[in-house]
Design a protein around this motif. Structure first.
Motif, PDB file in Angstrom:
ATOM      1  N   GLU A 122      -5.324 -20.026  54.410  1.00  0.00           N
ATOM      2  CA  GLU A 122      -5.083 -20.053  52.961  1.00  0.00           C
ATOM      3  C   GLU A 122      -3.865 -20.895  52.616  1.00  0.00           C
ATOM      4  O   GLU A 122      -3.842 -21.564  51.575  1.00  0.00           O
ATOM      5  CB  GLU A 122      -4.918 -18.618  52.452  1.00  0.00           C
ATOM      6  N   ASN A 123      -2.833 -20.872  53.466  1.00  0.00           N
ATOM      7  CA  ASN A 123      -1.683 -21.742  53.240  1.00  0.00           C
ATOM      8  C   ASN A 123      -2.074 -23.208  53.321  1.00  0.00           C
ATOM      9  O   ASN A 123      -1.634 -24.028  52.499  1.00  0.00           O
ATOM     10  CB  ASN A 123      -0.583 -21.438  54.271  1.00  0.00           C
ATOM     11  N   VAL A 124      -2.887 -23.555  54.297  1.00  0.00           N
ATOM     12  CA  VAL A 124      -3.330 -24.940  54.439  1.00  0.00           C
ATOM     13  C   VAL A 124      -4.178 -25.364  53.235  1.00  0.00           C
ATOM     14  O   VAL A 124      -4.157 -26.524  52.814  1.00  0.00           O
ATOM     15  CB  VAL A 124      -4.130 -25.111  55.743  1.00  0.00           C
ATOM     16  N   GLU A 125      -4.882 -24.415  52.655  1.00  0.00           N
ATOM     17  CA  GLU A 125      -5.796 -24.709  51.549  1.00  0.00           C
ATOM     18  C   GLU A 125      -5.082 -24.958  50.220  1.00  0.00           C
ATOM     19  O   GLU A 125      -5.652 -25.557  49.298  1.00  0.00           O
ATOM     20  CB  GLU A 125      -6.774 -23.542  51.395  1.00  0.00           C
ATOM     21  N   VAL A 126      -3.830 -24.529  50.105  1.00  0.00           N
ATOM     22  CA  VAL A 126      -3.130 -24.596  48.816  1.00  0.00           C
ATOM     23  C   VAL A 126      -3.167 -25.991  48.191  1.00  0.00           C
ATOM     24  O   VAL A 126      -3.556 -26.145  47.017  1.00  0.00           O
ATOM     25  CB  VAL A 126      -1.678 -24.086  48.956  1.00  0.00           C
ATOM     26  N   PRO A 127      -2.757 -27.074  48.896  1.00  0.00           N
ATOM     27  CA  PRO A 127      -2.783 -28.387  48.244  1.00  0.00           C
ATOM     28  C   PRO A 127      -4.192 -28.857  47.893  1.00  0.00           C
ATOM     29  O   PRO A 127      -4.372 -29.638  46.954  1.00  0.00           O
ATOM     30  CB  PRO A 127      -2.128 -29.315  49.280  1.00  0.00           C
ATOM     31  N   LEU A 128      -5.191 -28.364  48.608  1.00  0.00           N
ATOM     32  CA  LEU A 128      -6.572 -28.753  48.323  1.00  0.00           C
ATOM     33  C   LEU A 128      -7.057 -28.109  47.025  1.00  0.00           C
ATOM     34  O   LEU A 128      -7.857 -28.702  46.295  1.00  0.00           O
ATOM     35  CB  LEU A 128      -7.478 -28.360  49.487  1.00  0.00           C
ATOM     36  N   ARG A 129      -6.571 -26.905  46.753  1.00  0.00           N
ATOM     37  CA  ARG A 129      -6.890 -26.285  45.471  1.00  0.00           C
ATOM     38  C   ARG A 129      -6.229 -27.051  44.320  1.00  0.00           C
ATOM     39  O   ARG A 129      -6.818 -27.200  43.234  1.00  0.00           O
ATOM     40  CB  ARG A 129      -6.446 -24.819  45.463  1.00  0.00           C
ATOM     41  N   LEU A 130      -5.014 -27.530  44.570  1.00  0.00           N
ATOM     42  CA  LEU A 130      -4.346 -28.332  43.545  1.00  0.00           C
ATOM     43  C   LEU A 130      -5.104 -29.625  43.278  1.00  0.00           C
ATOM     44  O   LEU A 130      -5.086 -30.144  42.155  1.00  0.00           O
ATOM     45  CB  LEU A 130      -2.907 -28.636  43.976  1.00  0.00           C
ATOM     46  N   GLN A 131      -5.760 -30.152  44.322  1.00  0.00           N
ATOM     47  CA  GLN A 131      -6.583 -31.345  44.154  1.00  0.00           C
ATOM     48  C   GLN A 131      -7.942 -31.037  43.537  1.00  0.00           C
ATOM     49  O   GLN A 131      -8.720 -31.937  43.262  1.00  0.00           O
ATOM     50  CB  GLN A 131      -6.791 -32.038  45.502  1.00  0.00           C
ATOM     51  N   ARG A 132      -8.237 -29.743  43.358  1.00  0.00           N
ATOM     52  CA  ARG A 132      -9.483 -29.272  42.746  1.00  0.00           C
ATOM     53  C   ARG A 132     -10.720 -29.712  43.536  1.00  0.00           C
ATOM     54  O   ARG A 132     -11.751 -30.074  42.960  1.00  0.00           O
ATOM     55  CB  ARG A 132      -9.579 -29.737  41.289  1.00  0.00           C
ATOM     56  N   LEU A 133     -10.611 -29.652  44.844  1.00  0.00           N
ATOM     57  CA  LEU A 133     -11.751 -29.949  45.689  1.00  0.00           C
ATOM     58  C   LEU A 133     -12.710 -28.764  45.691  1.00  0.00           C
ATOM     59  O   LEU A 133     -12.309 -27.616  45.489  1.00  0.00           O
ATOM     60  CB  LEU A 133     -11.294 -30.245  47.120  1.00  0.00           C
ATOM     61  N   GLY A 134     -13.992 -29.032  45.961  1.00  0.00           N
ATOM     62  CA  GLY A 134     -14.979 -27.975  46.039  1.00  0.00           C
ATOM     63  C   GLY A 134     -14.748 -27.087  47.245  1.00  0.00           C
ATOM     64  O   GLY A 134     -14.079 -27.465  48.208  1.00  0.00           O
ATOM     65  N   ALA A 135     -15.334 -25.895  47.203  1.00  0.00           N
ATOM     66  CA  ALA A 135     -15.105 -24.903  48.255  1.00  0.00           C
ATOM     67  C   ALA A 135     -15.530 -25.407  49.624  1.00  0.00           C
ATOM     68  O   ALA A 135     -14.822 -25.197  50.626  1.00  0.00           O
ATOM     69  CB  ALA A 135     -15.838 -23.607  47.908  1.00  0.00           C
ATOM     70  N   ALA A 136     -16.672 -26.057  49.709  1.00  0.00           N
ATOM     71  CA  ALA A 136     -17.164 -26.536  51.000  1.00  0.00           C
ATOM     72  C   ALA A 136     -16.237 -27.598  51.583  1.00  0.00           C
ATOM     73  O   ALA A 136     -15.951 -27.595  52.786  1.00  0.00           O
ATOM     74  CB  ALA A 136     -18.583 -27.089  50.851  1.00  0.00           C
ATOM     75  N   GLU A 137     -15.758 -28.504  50.730  1.00  0.00           N
ATOM     76  CA  GLU A 137     -14.846 -29.550  51.189  1.00  0.00           C
ATOM     77  C   GLU A 137     -13.523 -28.940  51.626  1.00  0.00           C
ATOM     78  O   GLU A 137     -12.946 -29.341  52.650  1.00  0.00           O
ATOM     79  CB  GLU A 137     -14.621 -30.567  50.074  1.00  0.00           C
ATOM     80  N   ARG A 138     -13.025 -27.961  50.880  1.00  0.00           N
ATOM     81  CA  ARG A 138     -11.777 -27.298  51.263  1.00  0.00           C
ATOM     82  C   ARG A 138     -11.921 -26.611  52.618  1.00  0.00           C
ATOM     83  O   ARG A 138     -11.044 -26.744  53.486  1.00  0.00           O
ATOM     84  CB  ARG A 138     -11.364 -26.263  50.206  1.00  0.00           C
ATOM     85  N   GLU A 139     -13.005 -25.903  52.811  1.00  0.00           N
ATOM     86  CA  GLU A 139     -13.225 -25.188  54.065  1.00  0.00           C
ATOM     87  C   GLU A 139     -13.276 -26.148  55.247  1.00  0.00           C
ATOM     88  O   GLU A 139     -12.683 -25.881  56.298  1.00  0.00           O
ATOM     89  CB  GLU A 139     -14.519 -24.378  53.980  1.00  0.00           C
ATOM     90  N   ALA A 140     -13.962 -27.276  55.073  1.00  0.00           N
ATOM     91  CA  ALA A 140     -14.085 -28.251  56.157  1.00  0.00           C
ATOM     92  C   ALA A 140     -12.734 -28.873  56.492  1.00  0.00           C
ATOM     93  O   ALA A 140     -12.381 -29.039  57.665  1.00  0.00           O
ATOM     94  CB  ALA A 140     -15.093 -29.333  55.771  1.00  0.00           C
ATOM     95  N   ARG A 141     -11.959 -29.201  55.463  1.00  0.00           N
ATOM     96  CA  ARG A 141     -10.652 -29.829  55.698  1.00  0.00           C
ATOM     97  C   ARG A 141      -9.676 -28.856  56.348  1.00  0.00           C
ATOM     98  O   ARG A 141      -8.898 -29.235  57.227  1.00  0.00           O
ATOM     99  CB  ARG A 141     -10.079 -30.355  54.387  1.00  0.00           C
ATOM    100  N   VAL A 142      -9.695 -27.611  55.904  1.00  0.00           N
ATOM    101  CA  VAL A 142      -8.810 -26.606  56.495  1.00  0.00           C
ATOM    102  C   VAL A 142      -9.138 -26.424  57.968  1.00  0.00           C
ATOM    103  O   VAL A 142      -8.243 -26.396  58.825  1.00  0.00           O
ATOM    104  CB  VAL A 142      -8.928 -25.269  55.741  1.00  0.00           C
ATOM    105  N   ALA A 143     -10.415 -26.298  58.290  1.00  0.00           N
ATOM    106  CA  ALA A 143     -10.830 -26.107  59.680  1.00  0.00           C
ATOM    107  C   ALA A 143     -10.403 -27.297  60.534  1.00  0.00           C
ATOM    108  O   ALA A 143      -9.916 -27.133  61.663  1.00  0.00           O
ATOM    109  CB  ALA A 143     -12.338 -25.906  59.745  1.00  0.00           C
ATOM    110  N   HIS A 144     -10.581 -28.511  59.998  1.00  0.00           N
ATOM    111  CA  HIS A 144     -10.219 -29.711  60.745  1.00  0.00           C
ATOM    112  C   HIS A 144      -8.709 -29.780  60.967  1.00  0.00           C
ATOM    113  O   HIS A 144      -8.250 -30.096  62.072  1.00  0.00           O
ATOM    114  CB  HIS A 144     -10.695 -30.949  59.995  1.00  0.00           C
TER     115      HIS A 144
END
Length: 243
Positions: A102-124
């Motif tokens: 969830e910490n890694v996901e924070v900037p991706l939420r600010l970028q308003r990326l979709g859930a699937a894209e956020r999940e993939a980027r966080v995992a990577h």
């Protein structure tokens, strides 16, 4: 990727005028790791803030890609930082109630990326720093080195053009610090990110492609580290006259 020209930052204080950065010019290419060294108070953090658009220079300019940061309004500057600059802090800067993922996901939420894209980027990103198995753990359940790696993953998840790290190993023991610096070096070269890292630890500079030393806000040394083993770029930090 990044070009700073004759940067100068002056502060007016009750004790008088303080010149924090004085006529510093620097270029950093994609996939290049530049380490800025110097004692406390040398101007390292101020320089990093100028390079990342967190502060504006009194004179001089910073160009990231095609953008002259001095010509951007506050909203455009905030968007540039959000989309193109990744920050790694000495104090880790993690949100304690959130998991590593969830910490890694924070900037991706600010970028308003979709859930699937956020999940993939966080995992990577977590895989890049070797923490896939710790995704659900909160900061207090991780070691200092692991927390810093989460911070690095968070910075890289947004796929920045520029990575800025301010004393990223300052709170780590020497062995863990070396591991974190090796990780930053490997990721910068593998991901093609331009990176500037500040440190006062001379044992860490061997990971750099180039080293810039500051003293009282001025560049006193710029040298290619181990020229027999690196061919990345030429020296582009210039020392002002008289240094």
């Amino acid at each position: 990727m990044l070009r700073a020209e004759a940067l100068r930052r002056v502060y007016e204080t009750r004790g008088g005028t303080v010149v924090a950065v004085d006529d510093v010019s620097l270029e950093v290419g994609a996939g290049e790791l530049v380490v800025v060294t110097g004692r406390s108070g040398a101007g390292k953090t101020t320089l990093l803030n100028l390079l990342g658009g967190l502060d504006r220079p009194t004179s001089g300019r910073v160009v990231l890609g095609d953008d002259d940061l001095g010509l951007l309004g506050e909203d455009a500057l905030a968007a540039m930082r959000r989309d193109h600059v990744g920050y790694v802090f000495q104090s880790f800067g993690l949100i304690p109630v959130l998991s590593a993922a969830e910490n890694v996901e924070v900037p991706l939420r600010l970028q308003r990326l979709g859930a699937a894209e956020r999940e993939a980027r966080v995992a990577h990103a977590l895989e890049l720093v070797g923490l896939s198995a710790h995704a659900a753990q909160r900061p207090y359940e991780l070691s200092g080195g692991q927390q810093q790696r989460v911070g690095i993953a968070r910075a890289l998840a947004a796929r920045p053009s520029l990575l800025l790290a301010d004393e990223p190993t300052g709170q780590l023991d020497s062995g863990t610090a070396a591991t974190v610096m090796d990780l930053i070096s490997d990721l910068v070269h593998a991901e093609g990110v331009a990176a500037v890292v500040t440190t006062h630890d001379p044992a860490l500079v061997r990971r750099a492609d180039r080293v810039v030393e500051l003293h009282d806000g001025r560049v006193v040394t710029g040298a290619v580290v181990d020229p027999e083993q690196t061919v990345r770029g030429r020296l582009s930090a210039r020392a002002p006259r008289g240094t």
